[in-house]
Design an enzyme around this catalytic site. Structure first.
Site, PDB file in Angstrom:
ATOM      1  N   ASP A  30     -12.147   7.185   3.625  1.00  0.00           N
ATOM      2  CA  ASP A  30     -10.923   6.984   4.407  1.00  0.00           C
ATOM      3  C   ASP A  30     -10.513   5.501   4.434  1.00  0.00           C
ATOM      4  OD1 ASP A  30      -8.748   7.665   5.908  1.00  0.00           O
ATOM      5  OD2 ASP A  30      -9.852   7.976   7.781  1.00  0.00           O
ATOM      6  N   ASP A  63       1.632   6.490   5.404  1.00  0.00           N
ATOM      7  CA  ASP A  63       0.651   5.534   4.876  1.00  0.00           C
ATOM      8  C   ASP A  63       1.162   4.825   3.617  1.00  0.00           C
ATOM      9  OD1 ASP A  63      -1.740   4.320   5.484  1.00  0.00           O
ATOM     10  OD2 ASP A  63      -2.966   5.692   4.269  1.00  0.00           O
ATOM     11  N   ASP A  94      -2.555  10.345   3.355  1.00  0.00           N
ATOM     12  CA  ASP A  94      -3.956   9.950   3.554  1.00  0.00           C
ATOM     13  C   ASP A  94      -4.682  10.981   4.398  1.00  0.00           C
ATOM     14  OD1 ASP A  94      -6.365   8.704   3.850  1.00  0.00           O
ATOM     15  OD2 ASP A  94      -5.627   7.065   5.133  1.00  0.00           O
ATOM     16  N   LYS A 107     -10.066  13.129   7.784  1.00  0.00           N
ATOM     17  CA  LYS A 107      -9.557  12.762   9.110  1.00  0.00           C
ATOM     18  C   LYS A 107      -9.517  13.988  10.008  1.00  0.00           C
ATOM     19  CE  LYS A 107      -6.456   8.965   7.816  1.00  0.00           C
ATOM     20  NZ  LYS A 107      -7.129   7.911   8.596  1.00  0.00           N
ATOM     21  N   LYS A 158       0.858  -1.187   0.000  1.00  0.00           N
ATOM     22  CA  LYS A 158       0.000   0.000   0.000  1.00  0.00           C
ATOM     23  C   LYS A 158       0.891   1.233   0.000  1.00  0.00           C
ATOM     24  CE  LYS A 158      -3.201   2.688   2.923  1.00  0.00           C
ATOM     25  NZ  LYS A 158      -4.062   2.708   4.135  1.00  0.00           N
ATOM     26  N   ARG A 198      -7.652  -0.401   1.003  1.00  0.00           N
ATOM     27  CA  ARG A 198      -8.215  -1.630   0.415  1.00  0.00           C
ATOM     28  C   ARG A 198      -8.656  -1.403  -1.026  1.00  0.00           C
ATOM     29  NH1 ARG A 198     -12.514  -1.861   5.203  1.00  0.00           N
ATOM     30  NH2 ARG A 198     -10.829  -0.703   6.203  1.00  0.00           N
TER      31      ARG A 198
HETATM   32  N1  BES Z   1      -4.213   4.788   6.762  1.00  0.00           N
HETATM   33  C1  BES Z   1      -5.332   4.526   7.589  1.00  0.00           C
HETATM   34  C2  BES Z   1      -5.017   3.551   8.728  1.00  0.00           C
HETATM   35  C3  BES Z   1      -4.037   4.044   9.754  1.00  0.00           C
HETATM   36  C4  BES Z   1      -4.463   4.663  10.907  1.00  0.00           C
HETATM   37  C5  BES Z   1      -2.686   3.828   9.573  1.00  0.00           C
HETATM   38  C6  BES Z   1      -3.540   5.093  11.852  1.00  0.00           C
HETATM   39  C7  BES Z   1      -1.763   4.251  10.513  1.00  0.00           C
HETATM   40  C8  BES Z   1      -2.187   4.868  11.658  1.00  0.00           C
HETATM   41  C9  BES Z   1      -6.453   3.921   6.762  1.00  0.00           C
HETATM   42  O1  BES Z   1      -6.517   4.341   5.443  1.00  0.00           O
HETATM   43  C10 BES Z   1      -7.724   4.337   7.412  1.00  0.00           C
HETATM   44  O2  BES Z   1      -7.996   5.498   7.451  1.00  0.00           O
HETATM   45  N2  BES Z   1      -8.485   3.374   7.908  1.00  0.00           N
HETATM   46  C11 BES Z   1      -9.702   3.657   8.574  1.00  0.00           C
HETATM   47  C12 BES Z   1     -10.722   2.640   8.143  1.00  0.00           C
HETATM   48  C13 BES Z   1     -12.113   2.965   8.573  1.00  0.00           C
HETATM   49  C14 BES Z   1     -12.620   4.168   7.815  1.00  0.00           C
HETATM   50  C15 BES Z   1     -12.979   1.763   8.300  1.00  0.00           C
HETATM   51  C16 BES Z   1      -9.461   3.596  10.070  1.00  0.00           C
HETATM   52  O3  BES Z   1      -8.670   2.757  10.517  1.00  0.00           O
HETATM   53  O4  BES Z   1     -10.007   4.420  10.768  1.00  0.00           O
HETATM   54 ZN    ZN Z   2      -4.752   4.920   4.614  1.00  0.00          ZN
HETATM   55 MN    MN Z   3      -7.562   6.169   5.228  1.00  0.00          MN
END
Ligand code: BES
Ligand code: ZN
Ligand code: MN
Length: 482
Positions: A335, A276, A258, A265, A253, A339
């Site tokens: 967010d 990320d 992000d 966010k 990835k 995936r």
């Molecule tokens: N890049 C983030 C995950 C992440 C969070 C990586 C903190 C490193 C530190 C990912 O793209 C994300 O935002 N995931 C969301 C998914 C949710 C919207 C289902 C999350 O984990 O909040």
């Molecule tokens: Zn992400």
């Molecule tokens: Mn994200």
């Protein structure tokens, strides 16, 4: 750092610094006629793990760096602590070269090549600095070469080569991760990947957005369309194995920043979302190590590089896109973008007919809640692969833990309007993210590693760790050996 392996009688060595246990130090001091100096200097030394003492002798062995606890029998984790402390102390000394003679330490269940590898890994990890964007970078460690002393060279013919390769791959991965997001964008990752193609067995190609559109990669493109920076799908091929051998595929990835997109966010610590792309950085670092080590495997490395930004052209929650597999996705949260880029990358990976696919991603905040920063999460549709990855984690000290990929979790991805939604509910967020990816892999052994907790650190020690490069490199070394 440059490593080599050496043996022979310690007393006969010439070095600015010899790193040894207390018993060995006493013996060497006696042989050099420095017993009095040494006894006085080491009078108050506490001989336990994480203690060290440097004694200046002058002469052929100018310094003895005494490492506490090194005359006990240790388990693997304790030995890691010991060599880590040794590395930290050694790197503080004003010496360019050193000989580390800690092969005498007895480690339950482990032998010389493992001890050498563990030592080199600890030195590499601690020697790393990132000062590129400081006008006055702190001076780096003076140490540049280390001779790893072993009692018997048997079984260590490849040790230095592997240690040097991991050193280079780890530093490459951490540099990419630490680079700011205004520098490290999808095209930068492509440029860095292309540098690997100097090697004759390596070729690098890319799918730009036009090519991805032709392959109907609607999931990937839904992420990059909010950004002014075009996305890139980067493909590196390394042919170190026999022609007929199916390749192993690594998929990373590479979200170079992000923001969350329209599902924006919160502001606190958002800068950390430059990390990320650490999944991408880890597969690139591993690839560099594999190439440098000349492992006899065929490897395909795919990086899904994009930036997730909000804009007038960005994807909205509720949008439905079609992935290159033909499956449709209702994007309920922009967010959950990792995936979306990964599902098209996984589909692309399968066109190379790999025997194994491993994807690495900072995929969810939920995995940090589950495992913290100590372990990377492993999901797999194949228990043998999962066990091999867990074992590689144990051996390298870059630990991982298996999580469930059960059918019971799949229904949380149900959508009223498309084949699936891109998010599950509040529960088990890392598991449902893995479930989402599993739908894009068919008939091939596959594992997914969620490294959101392990790939970088926040706070005062903010920075990329290079994980899981040591785990992946160890796994691939095992594969190369049969
Ligand atoms: N890049 C983030 C995950 C992440 C969070 C990586 C903190 C490193 C530190 C990912 O793209 C994300 O935002 N995931 C969301 C998914 C949710 C919207 C289902 C999350 O984990 O909040
Ligand atoms: Zn992400
Ligand atoms: Mn994200």
């Amino acid at each position: 750092m440059k490593y080599s392996i050496t043996d022979g009688n310690l007393n006969d060595l010439r070095t600015p610094c010899l790193v040894v246990s207390l018993k060995t130090a006493k013996r060497v001091a006696r042989a050099l006629g420095s017993t009095a100096i040494f006894s006085r200097a080491s009078e108050d030394f506490k001989d336990s793990v994480e203690q060290s003492l440097c004694v200046n002798l002058g002469g052929n062995i100018a310094r003895l760096l005494v490492i506490g606890g090194a005359d006990e029998t240790l388990d693997a984790d304790k030995f890691r602590k010991l060599v880590n402390a040794a590395a930290v102390s050694l790197l503080k000394l004003p010496v360019k070269n050193a000989i580390v003679a800690l092969d005498s330490v007895k480690v339950t269940g482990e032998r010389t090549p493992w001890k050498a590898a563990t030592l080199m890994h600890a030195i590499s990890y601690n020697a790393y600095r990132y000062g590129k964007h400081k006008s006055k970078p702190a001076s780096p460690p003076t140490l540049t070469t280390v001779r790893v002393h072993v009692s018997d060279k048997k079984g260590t013919t490849s040790s230095a080569r592997l240690g040097n390769a991991l050193d280079a791959g780890l530093a490459f991965s951490r540099d990419l991760g630490n680079e700011p997001p205004n520098v490290c964008d999808p095209n930068y990752l492509l440029k860095e990947a292309r540098k690997l193609a100097k090697h004759p067995e390596v070729s690098v190609s890319n799918l730009d957005e036009k090519k991805m559109a032709a392959l109907n990669m609607g999931a990937f493109l839904s992420v990059s369309k909010g950004s002014d920076k075009p996305g890139q799908m980067i493909v590196i091929r390394y042919n170190g194995g026999r022609k007929a051998d199916a390749p192993i595929a690594l998929v990373g990835k590479g979200i170079t920043f992000d923001t969350g997109g329209i599902s924006l966010k919160p502001g606190a610590a958002m800068d950390e979302m430059k990390f990320d792309m650490c999944g991408a950085a880890s597969v690139l670092g591993t690839t560099k190590a594999v190439i440098q080590a000349g492992l006899k495997i065929n490897l395909i490395t795919i990086v899904a590089a994009a930036e997730n930004m909000p804009s007038g052209g960005a994807t909205r929650p509720g949008d439905i896109v079609t992935s290159s597999s033909g499956k449709t996705i209702e994007i309920l949260n922009t967010d959950a973008e990792g995936r979306l880029v990964l599902c098209d990358a996984l589909t692309h990976a399968q066109t190379f007919k790999p025997k194994t696919i491993i994807d690495v991603a900072t995929l969810t905040g939920a995995v940090i809640v589950a495992l913290g920063s100590k372990a990377s999460a492993v999901y797999a549709n194949d228990d043998k692969l999962a066990n091999d990855l867990l074992a590689a984690g144990q051996t390298s000290g870059d630990k991982a833990w298996q999580m469930p990929l059960w059918d019971e979790y799949q229904s949380s991805l149900n959508s009223n309007f498309a084949d699936m939604a891109n998010i599950g509910g509040r529960e088990a967020g890392s598991v449902t993210a893995a479930c989402f990816l599993s739908r894009f892999v068919e008939g091939v052994s596959w594992a997914h590693m969620d490294v959101a907790g392990s790939a970088f650190m926040g706070g005062a020690a903010k920075g990329a760790t290079g994980r899981p490069v040591p785990l992946l490199f160890n796994y691939l070394c095992q594969q190369a050996n049969g």
